[in-house]
Each structure stands twice: as C-alpha cells, then as structure tokens.
Design a protein around this motif. Structure first.
Motif, PDB file in Angstrom:
ATOM      1  N   ASP A 276       6.710 -35.785  30.418  1.00 26.57           N
ATOM      2  CA  ASP A 276       6.369 -34.406  30.032  1.00 26.57           C
ATOM      3  C   ASP A 276       6.989 -33.379  30.976  1.00 26.57           C
ATOM      4  O   ASP A 276       7.403 -32.310  30.547  1.00 26.57           O
ATOM      5  CB  ASP A 276       4.843 -34.207  29.984  1.00 26.57           C
ATOM      6  N   LYS A 277       7.036 -33.716  32.271  1.00 24.38           N
ATOM      7  CA  LYS A 277       7.649 -32.792  33.237  1.00 24.38           C
ATOM      8  C   LYS A 277       9.143 -32.669  32.979  1.00 24.38           C
ATOM      9  O   LYS A 277       9.730 -31.610  33.138  1.00 24.38           O
ATOM     10  CB  LYS A 277       7.437 -33.305  34.673  1.00 24.38           C
ATOM     11  N   MET A 278       9.773 -33.770  32.594  1.00 30.38           N
ATOM     12  CA  MET A 278      11.229 -33.767  32.362  1.00 30.38           C
ATOM     13  C   MET A 278      11.596 -33.039  31.075  1.00 30.38           C
ATOM     14  O   MET A 278      12.666 -32.477  30.964  1.00 30.38           O
ATOM     15  CB  MET A 278      11.757 -35.212  32.249  1.00 30.38           C
ATOM     16  N   ARG A 279      10.698 -33.089  30.099  1.00 29.32           N
ATOM     17  CA  ARG A 279      11.031 -32.597  28.766  1.00 29.32           C
ATOM     18  C   ARG A 279      11.251 -31.088  28.753  1.00 29.32           C
ATOM     19  O   ARG A 279      10.321 -30.317  28.924  1.00 29.32           O
ATOM     20  CB  ARG A 279       9.894 -32.961  27.806  1.00 29.32           C
ATOM     21  N   PRO A 280      12.511 -30.646  28.552  1.00 33.40           N
ATOM     22  CA  PRO A 280      12.762 -29.204  28.526  1.00 33.40           C
ATOM     23  C   PRO A 280      12.230 -28.609  27.228  1.00 33.40           C
ATOM     24  O   PRO A 280      12.192 -29.278  26.196  1.00 33.40           O
ATOM     25  CB  PRO A 280      14.294 -29.102  28.551  1.00 33.40           C
ATOM     26  N   ASP A 281      11.801 -27.377  27.290  1.00 33.04           N
ATOM     27  CA  ASP A 281      11.296 -26.709  26.078  1.00 33.04           C
ATOM     28  C   ASP A 281      11.394 -25.207  26.309  1.00 33.04           C
ATOM     29  O   ASP A 281      11.857 -24.765  27.360  1.00 33.04           O
ATOM     30  CB  ASP A 281       9.840 -27.135  25.808  1.00 33.04           C
ATOM     31  N   ILE A 282      10.942 -24.450  25.332  1.00 35.66           N
ATOM     32  CA  ILE A 282      10.801 -23.031  25.587  1.00 35.66           C
ATOM     33  C   ILE A 282       9.348 -22.797  25.986  1.00 35.66           C
ATOM     34  O   ILE A 282       8.453 -23.534  25.567  1.00 35.66           O
ATOM     35  CB  ILE A 282      11.186 -22.184  24.356  1.00 35.66           C
ATOM     36  N   ASP A 283       9.139 -21.799  26.826  1.00 36.21           N
ATOM     37  CA  ASP A 283       7.805 -21.538  27.354  1.00 36.21           C
ATOM     38  C   ASP A 283       7.125 -20.498  26.475  1.00 36.21           C
ATOM     39  O   ASP A 283       7.452 -19.318  26.529  1.00 36.21           O
ATOM     40  CB  ASP A 283       7.944 -21.033  28.796  1.00 36.21           C
ATOM     41  N   LEU A 284       6.174 -20.963  25.653  1.00 35.97           N
ATOM     42  CA  LEU A 284       5.495 -20.058  24.729  1.00 35.97           C
ATOM     43  C   LEU A 284       4.136 -19.604  25.277  1.00 35.97           C
ATOM     44  O   LEU A 284       3.330 -19.039  24.546  1.00 35.97           O
ATOM     45  CB  LEU A 284       5.298 -20.735  23.369  1.00 35.97           C
ATOM     46  N   SER A 285       3.888 -19.868  26.582  1.00 34.70           N
ATOM     47  CA  SER A 285       2.576 -19.498  27.111  1.00 34.70           C
ATOM     48  C   SER A 285       2.435 -17.969  27.143  1.00 34.70           C
ATOM     49  O   SER A 285       3.400 -17.246  27.352  1.00 34.70           O
ATOM     50  CB  SER A 285       2.363 -20.098  28.504  1.00 34.70           C
TER      51      SER A 285
END
Ligand SMILES: [Zn+2]
Length: 279
Positions: A244-253
């Motif tokens: 999960d830490k490695m998985r890049p994503d966009i930050d929708l927080s």
C-alpha cells in the motif's frame, strides 16, 4: 500538472491542390486539431514491465474531451455495462498501444481527473456527509489542486517494474509487482465465482499470489503459491502494508468543517454521478 501542447495547435497546412474546388474554409475547420496535454503519471512509469509502452515514461499524452467523448459518456448501452468512463478514457489516449485496463489504478485516476478538467473545468461540486452528525452539505472541490501520492524515497526497485520487500519474520526477500486494473478485476471475478459456488473464499491469498513475483529469486509459481498458503501472518500483514505504501495514486484526501456541528471531517473527494455529468 498538465502542460498544454501548443505545437499541436499550429498544425501545418497541406499544399492546395488547384484541380479541386476551393475549400479553404473547410480546411480551416478540419485543420483545427484538438488540443492535447501531458498528464503526469503517479507511477512515473516505474512499475510497468519492459515491454509496456509506459515503461519508465512519466507522462501520457491525452487529447481534450470532444463531442465524441461526450457521446460515449451519454451512451445508454455503455452506461448499462458500466464501461462508459473506461471507453471514454481510452478514446482520449493518443498512443493506441496503451490499453486503459492495463494501467495502474493511480495512473488511470490521474487521467480521469485531467479529462474531467479538460471537459468541464476544475471546479467540481458534490454533496458530502458529516461523520459526526450526518448533516449533508454541498462542497466545491478544486480538482486542479489534486496532488500525487508517491512511493517512499528509499524504495527498492527491480529491473522489470517490480520492487523488493524483505519479510520481517522469515527474512525472505520478496519481489512484488503492482496489480493493474485488469488484475484487480480478475481477482474480484474469481472471488465472485467462488462465492456463487459456495467454495471457501481466499481473496487475500489470491491477491498475494498475484503480487509476489519471486521469493529469494525463486520464480517457480508453485513454490510461490505454496509459500503464500503457509506464510506467517506477520509477514503477510507487513507485505500488504508495504504494498500500500508503494502503490502510487492521486491524493483525494480533503478536509471540511461541518457547519452544523463544527467538527472537522477528513474525507476523500467523492466520485459522484455529476463528476462527468454535471447538472
Ligand atoms: Zn456535523
């Protein structure tokens, strides 16, 4: 974030053919090339295998949404299948070797946001629910401010889009890969099938078997699968956390103060129906 590709706006004019009727006004329309932009990929191309067109490529070129994409989004037939958004995104990507289902979720989400901005602007209105008092309020999100979530600086990458994680209990060095949208769909289909057949579910071990490429450089699939079945919980929990830490994503927080009860809410920007179908 996205950069406009100005070069494409100034497309070269074709030499006029004197035998054909004057059609300069038509050419003026047809020579208009839909503007394109480069979308930054949260994965920076690091997790694609060597034979993938996005291997070590950190952007993807997409065109702005046109009437054609609006047609796809409003096609009742496609909406029924729930594939309208994917079909629309595929239509925007210029490099046809890139298949939307082979993208990692974070990259697909980045393209989704860029497409929404090109078609309907940065401002996105949606309703949110307060976690403390359940009051519903309208929020206006600025999609232009959405940032990427990147892997840790000290990540240990392999050569073929993989990364290494040393398991704390067995001390085994596991080589892992990110799952694509297609991998995730296959796993959930498999899980649905087992549920229907009333077979014991095994989503976690199935996921781990898909993620692990090798163990101490042993790539034999049956060895990997046997290991997963007897893997200590401490190691499997650690592997999932590190993945999960490695998985890049966009930050929708997103944070908002509830006007009814003043409590601070930490939420994710919701993808509601009016994301692509604004009122
Ligand atoms: Zn509240």
């Amino acid at each position: 974030m996205p950069r406009n590709n100005q070069d494409r706006l100034v497309e070269k004019k074709k030499p006029e053919d004197e035998s054909s009727p004057p059609r300069s006004s038509i050419d003026a329309v047809l020579n208009f090339v839909v503007p394109t932009e480069f979308v930054d990929l949260p994965t920076k191309g690091k997790f694609y295998s060597k034979d993938h067109p996005l291997h070590n490529v950190d952007t993807v070129e997409i065109k702005y949404m046109t009437a054609k994409e609006t047609d796809i989004l409003t096609s009742k037939q496609l909406l029924k299948k729930g594939v309208a958004v994917d079909r629309m995104l595929q239509s925007l990507i210029l490099d046809k070797r890139i298949k939307i289902e082979e993208l990692f979720t974070g990259d697909k989400n980045a393209i989704l946001i860029a497409a929404r901005i090109s078609g309907f602007g940065q401002s996105y209105d949606a309703t949110v629910t307060c976690r403390s008092c359940n009051a519903i309020s309208d929020q206006s999100f600025n999609l232009g401010e959405v940032k990427s979530k990147e892997p840790p600086e000290d990540a240990n990458y392999g050569e073929n889009g993989t990364f290494f994680i040393t398991l704390p209990q067995t001390k085994i060095r596991a080589e892992a890969r990110l799952l694509t949208g297609l991998d995730e769909k296959r796993l959930s289909d498999k899980s649905d099938k087992k549920r229907k057949l009333k077979l014991p579910e095994s989503l976690l071990t199935d996921q781990l078997k898909s993620v692990i490429v090798s163990l101490n450089e042993v790539t034999d699939r049956s060895t990997v699968e046997e290991f997963v079945d007897v893997m200590p919980a401490q190691d499997s929990n650690y592997l999932r956390n590190e993945y999960d830490k490695m998985r890049p994503d966009i930050d929708l927080s997103y944070q908002f103060d509830c006007e009814q009860c003043d409590s601070l809410n930490d939420i994710s920007i919701p993808f509601s129906v009016n994301f692509f179908w604004p009122e």
